[in-house]
Design a protein around this motif. Structure first.
Motif, short mmCIF file in Angstrom:
data_model
loop_
_atom_site.label_atom_id
_atom_site.label_comp_id
_atom_site.label_asym_id
_atom_site.label_seq_id
_atom_site.Cartn_x
_atom_site.Cartn_y
_atom_site.Cartn_z
N UNK A 86 -5.31 -18.41 26.93
CA UNK A 86 -6.05 -19.56 26.42
C UNK A 86 -5.30 -20.20 25.25
N UNK A 87 -4.80 -19.38 24.35
CA UNK A 87 -4.04 -19.89 23.20
C UNK A 87 -2.71 -20.49 23.64
N UNK A 88 -2.05 -19.87 24.61
CA UNK A 88 -0.78 -20.42 25.11
C UNK A 88 -0.99 -21.79 25.77
N UNK A 89 -2.05 -21.93 26.55
CA UNK A 89 -2.35 -23.23 27.18
C UNK A 89 -2.51 -24.30 26.12
N UNK A 90 -3.26 -23.96 25.09
CA UNK A 90 -3.47 -24.95 24.03
C UNK A 90 -2.17 -25.22 23.27
N UNK A 91 -1.39 -24.19 23.06
CA UNK A 91 -0.10 -24.36 22.40
C UNK A 91 0.76 -25.38 23.17
N UNK A 92 0.79 -25.27 24.50
CA UNK A 92 1.56 -26.22 25.32
C UNK A 92 1.01 -27.64 25.17
N UNK A 93 -0.31 -27.76 25.11
CA UNK A 93 -0.91 -29.08 24.93
C UNK A 93 -0.55 -29.67 23.58
N UNK A 94 -0.57 -28.85 22.54
CA UNK A 94 -0.21 -29.32 21.20
C UNK A 94 1.27 -29.71 21.16
N UNK A 95 2.11 -28.92 21.80
CA UNK A 95 3.54 -29.27 21.85
C UNK A 95 3.75 -30.61 22.54
N UNK A 96 3.01 -30.87 23.61
CA UNK A 96 3.11 -32.16 24.31
C UNK A 96 2.65 -33.29 23.39
N UNK A 97 1.57 -33.07 22.63
CA UNK A 97 1.08 -34.07 21.68
C UNK A 97 2.13 -34.35 20.61
N UNK A 98 2.77 -33.29 20.13
CA UNK A 98 3.80 -33.45 19.10
C UNK A 98 4.96 -34.28 19.65
N UNK A 99 5.37 -34.01 20.89
CA UNK A 99 6.45 -34.81 21.50
C UNK A 99 6.05 -36.28 21.61
N UNK A 101 3.84 -37.87 19.79
CA UNK A 101 3.79 -38.43 18.44
C UNK A 101 5.20 -38.67 17.90
N UNK A 102 6.13 -37.78 18.20
CA UNK A 102 7.51 -37.97 17.76
C UNK A 102 8.10 -39.22 18.40
N UNK A 103 7.82 -39.43 19.69
CA UNK A 103 8.29 -40.64 20.36
C UNK A 103 7.68 -41.89 19.72
N UNK A 104 6.41 -41.83 19.41
CA UNK A 104 5.75 -42.97 18.75
C UNK A 104 6.35 -43.21 17.37
N UNK A 105 6.62 -42.14 16.63
CA UNK A 105 7.23 -42.27 15.31
C UNK A 105 8.62 -42.88 15.42
N UNK A 106 9.39 -42.47 16.43
CA UNK A 106 10.73 -43.05 16.64
C UNK A 106 10.64 -44.55 16.89
N UNK A 107 9.67 -44.97 17.70
CA UNK A 107 9.49 -46.40 17.96
C UNK A 107 9.11 -47.12 16.67
#
Length: 144
Positions: A86-99, A101-107
């Motif tokens: 359960x924690x790993x699934x959420x970790x993957x979701x958070x990592x995707x959100x971070x990516x 957000x990083x793309x949005x920040x780059x723009x």
């Protein structure tokens, strides 16, 4: 050491209303104790859990998933692998959100750079403006 709901609110940064909501939603690992007069009594362990719980919430974990995690923890030993997954699934979701957000920040950084350059050269009137599309270079050129 026993803590009142006001003390927990102050120390956790959550409102009294939020603490009552968490209790109603079954988001405490153990039921909140009450004194004979009905006042809630908390312990340090609840503060520790609230710190984790608020991070799970702020990272986008749904209440139902937090509740599922707590229910598994309440069951005790034997389901640690389920909790970990359960924690790993959420970790993957958070990592995707971070990516994302990083793309949005780059723009955003590129847009800021473009605006700064145009303003420094006195060419701000050349920045894309939808109401003056014929005269403007357009979003495809302004985004370069």
């Amino acid at each position: 050491m026993d803590l009142s709901i006001g003390e927990v609110a102050q120390r956790s940064g959550l409102s009294v209303h939020a603490l009552r909501f968490y209790e109603r939603e079954g988001l405490f690992a153990n039921p909140v104790r009450r004194l004979a007069n009905g006042r809630r009594v908390y312990h340090e362990e609840e503060l520790e859990w609230l710190a984790i719980c608020t991070k799970l919430r702020s990272s986008g974990m749904p209440l139902a998933t937090i509740r599922q995690y707590i229910e598994l923890a309440r069951q005790g030993a034997g389901n640690e692998h389920e909790r970990l997954e359960l924690l790993r699934r959420h970790e993957r979701q958070v990592e995707a959100q971070v990516r994302e957000l990083q793309e949005a920040l780059d723009v955003m950084r590129e847009k800021v750079r473009i605006y700064e350059e145009h303003l420094a050269r006195g060419e701000a009137d050349r920045l894309w403006n939808p109401s003056h599309a014929e005269a403007d270079p357009g979003p495809e050129q302004a985004c370069r």
